[in-house]
Design an enzyme around this catalytic site. Structure first.
Site, PDB file in Angstrom:
ATOM      1  N   THR A   1       0.785  -1.334  -0.020  1.00 16.26           N
ATOM      2  CA  THR A   1       0.113  -0.141   0.001  1.00 16.26           C
ATOM      3  C   THR A   1       0.975   1.105  -0.018  1.00 16.26           C
ATOM      4  OG1 THR A   1      -1.543  -1.198   0.931  1.00 16.26           O
ATOM      5  CG2 THR A   1      -1.840   1.070   1.249  1.00 16.26           C
TER       6      THR A   1
ATOM      7  N   GLN B   1       0.961  -9.065  -6.565  1.00 15.89           N
ATOM      8  CA  GLN B   1       0.498 -10.560  -6.580  1.00 15.89           C
ATOM      9  C   GLN B   1       1.194 -11.155  -7.669  1.00 15.89           C
ATOM     10  OE1 GLN B   1      -1.598 -12.373  -4.876  1.00 15.89           O
ATOM     11  NE2 GLN B   1      -2.553 -10.365  -3.739  1.00 15.89           N
TER      12      GLN B   1
ATOM     13  N   CYS C   1      -9.462  -6.681   1.555  1.00 15.24           N
ATOM     14  CA  CYS C   1      -9.662  -5.311   2.049  1.00 15.24           C
ATOM     15  C   CYS C   1     -11.315  -4.961   1.768  1.00 15.24           C
ATOM     16  CB  CYS C   1      -8.962  -4.218   1.156  1.00 15.24           C
ATOM     17  SG  CYS C   1      -7.255  -4.509   1.329  1.00 15.24           S
TER      18      CYS C   1
ATOM     19  N   ASN D   1      -5.257  -9.051  -8.257  1.00 10.71           N
ATOM     20  CA  ASN D   1      -5.263  -9.874  -7.023  1.00 10.71           C
ATOM     21  C   ASN D   1      -6.602 -10.589  -6.952  1.00 10.71           C
ATOM     22  OD1 ASN D   1      -5.937  -6.842  -7.036  1.00 10.71           O
ATOM     23  ND2 ASN D   1      -6.687  -7.256  -5.018  1.00 10.71           N
TER      24      ASN D   1
ATOM     25  N   THR E   1      13.366   5.610  10.808  1.00  4.36           N
ATOM     26  CA  THR E   1      14.322   4.147  11.256  1.00  4.36           C
ATOM     27  C   THR E   1      13.989   3.120  10.479  1.00  4.36           C
ATOM     28  OG1 THR E   1      14.999   5.179  13.096  1.00  4.36           O
ATOM     29  CG2 THR E   1      15.489   2.827  13.167  1.00  4.36           C
TER      30      THR E   1
HETATM   31  C1  PLP Z   1      -2.201  -6.163  -6.062  1.00  4.17           C
HETATM   32  C2  PLP Z   1      -2.224  -5.532  -4.439  1.00  4.17           C
HETATM   33  N1  PLP Z   1      -1.646  -4.379  -4.292  1.00  4.17           N
HETATM   34  C3  PLP Z   1      -1.318  -3.830  -3.057  1.00  4.17           C
HETATM   35  C4  PLP Z   1      -1.838  -4.615  -2.020  1.00  4.17           C
HETATM   36  C5  PLP Z   1      -1.363  -4.017  -0.572  1.00  4.17           C
HETATM   37  O1  PLP Z   1      -0.337  -4.576  -0.242  1.00  4.17           O
HETATM   38  P1  PLP Z   1      -0.091  -4.622   1.452  1.00  4.17           P
HETATM   39  O2  PLP Z   1      -1.096  -5.590   2.010  1.00  4.17           O
HETATM   40  O3  PLP Z   1       1.241  -4.929   1.715  1.00  4.17           O
HETATM   41  O4  PLP Z   1      -0.352  -3.124   1.965  1.00  4.17           O
HETATM   42  C6  PLP Z   1      -2.258  -5.856  -2.097  1.00  4.17           C
HETATM   43  C7  PLP Z   1      -2.780  -6.840  -1.090  1.00  4.17           C
HETATM   44  O5  PLP Z   1      -3.795  -7.336  -0.937  1.00  4.17           O
HETATM   45  C8  PLP Z   1      -2.559  -6.264  -3.290  1.00  4.17           C
HETATM   46  O6  PLP Z   1      -2.881  -7.835  -3.801  1.00  4.17           O
END
Ligand code: PLP
Length: 380
Positions: A72, A179, A325, A151, A237
């Site tokens: 993210t 992914q 999510c 994803n 850090t």
């Molecule tokens: C395609 C994709 N991008 C971004 C993310 C977000 O990654 P993170 O959970 O490490 O913040 C995900 C997580 O489901 C994802 O599948």
């Protein structure tokens, strides 16, 4: 009852070697990598090694890797950071409507800040066409962000072709490879991408750590302000324990790529064959050919996603309705909506099964049989 975990696209179990490496670092390496004394230098050395290991997995230079708190943050840094730094060259950004919310919501933020964003639609297989990107491209486009693999349905996007398209254009190319990193061969030079996001917890590394590859020379602003860590691109850090675990998981994953691809493909095929043998009605969302081997998204006509998930859970099968999510909310998946239209039944009766470390063929057969039993029960 033994649980069968088929939600590896949401997150994965920690690899024992990564856990071991993290435990060692947690106990023994406590220095701050920015301190100049020996204890600090020991931590710095470990950080440098981790960066080099991760860089090697995508053919990047060590100084092109910026560690973040995950996918993210990497997506946000890539999109907002480059847009802000390059707004003197234009205010137009292109992305696709099937991106993860980390990309989509970062783009929504840019729109509120006066940028214009074009959301390119995929076809029925979840594929974003290069021609569609070309049509959307303008002289004032400063960034194109298209995910490497989706994803929810696993569809692999034509990143290399988009890279070639942008060769003589000012726009930077970002790909969210969260992914794909772990099952696909990734060479940032071959792909001609300027920015690439990855996350540790999708490849049997720890949660809360990832990286953004930033090609040398890319104009990008930081999102945070503070110290000089990560070449001032991500101050704070460094999370050394997690970074060390990530580097371990990334090396293992990279060295076993072909084996992993083959195993997951076999598990996917076995799952599908068992459903066929059980004679239940189903449709695959997306194409199994052009998709990552660990993701399988299936529509079961006549069912509802909520009851499917509850019944699968009761049967000890962990699967998902798509992006973790948005799971739990009754909103239909934005990816399936983009592929099939808002009115399609598929947006309300589809389940994502995703395979990974620890899954066996016996588990897959058992899970598919139980799934078939549930589908039969729910469609009576
Ligand atoms: C395609 C994709 N991008 C971004 C993310 C977000 O990654 P993170 O959970 O490490 O913040 C995900 C997580 O489901 C994802 O599948």
């Amino acid at each position: 009852m033994n649980n069968i975990y088929l939600d590896h696209a949401a997150t994965t179990p920690l690899h024992p070697q990564a856990a071991e490496q993290m435990t060692t670092v947690m106990k023994e390496i406590y220095g701050n990598p920015s301190s100049i004394h020996a204890i600090g230098r020991q931590a710095r050395h470990l950080l440098d090694l981790a960066r080099a290991k991760v860089a090697r997995t995508i053919q990047a230079k060590d100084n092109e890797i910026v560690f973040t708190s995950g996918g993210t943050e990497a997506d946000n840094l890539a999109i907002i950071g480059t847009a802000i730094a390059n707004r003197d060259k234009g205010k137009h950004v292109i992305t696709s409507s099937i991106e993860h919310h980390a990309v989509l919501h970062a783009c929504n933020f840019l729109e509120r800040e006066g940028f214009e964003v074009t959301y390119v639609q995929p076809d029925e297989n979840g594929l974003v066409g290069v021609e569609e990107i070309e049509k959307a491209l303008r002289d004032d486009t400063i960034l194109v962000s298209v995910m490497f693999a989706n994803n929810e349905v696993g569809a692999i996007q034509p990143i290399k072709k988009i890279g070639s398209l942008l060769e003589s254009h000012q726009a930077y190319l970002h790909t969210d490879a969260v992914q794909a990193y772990g099952t696909e061969k990734i060479d940032v030079n071959d792909l001609q991408v300027d920015l690439l996001s990855a996350s540790a917890h999708k490849i049997n590394g720890p949660k809360g750590v990832g990286f953004l590859y930033i090609k040398n020379g890319t104009r990008i602003d930081t999102l945070f302000y503070g110290g000089e860590q990560e070449l001032k691109r991500r101050p704070g850090t460094e999370n050394l324990v997690s970074i060390a675990g990530f580097a371990e998981a990334a090396s293992i994953s990279s060295s076993m790529l072909d084996e992993k691809r083959q195993t997951y493909k076999q598990l996917k095929d076995k799952f599908l064959q068992t459903l066929v043998d059980e004679e239940i009605e189903f449709m695959i969302n997306g194409s199994t050919e052009g998709s990552v081997p660990h993701v399988l998204n299936i529509s079961f006509p006549g069912t509802e996603v909520e009851s499917l998930l509850v019944n699968l859970d009761l049967a000890g099968i962990a699967a998902s309705s798509g992006s973790a999510c948005t799971a739990g909310s009754i909103e239909p998946s934005h990816v399936l909506t983009a592929m099939f239209g808002g009115g399609s039944e598929r947006t309300r009766n589809s389940i994502r099964f995703s395979f990974g470390l620890g899954n066996t063929e016996n588990q897959i057969v058992e899970a598919a049989k139980k799934t078939a039993e549930i589908v039969r029960r729910l469609t009576i």
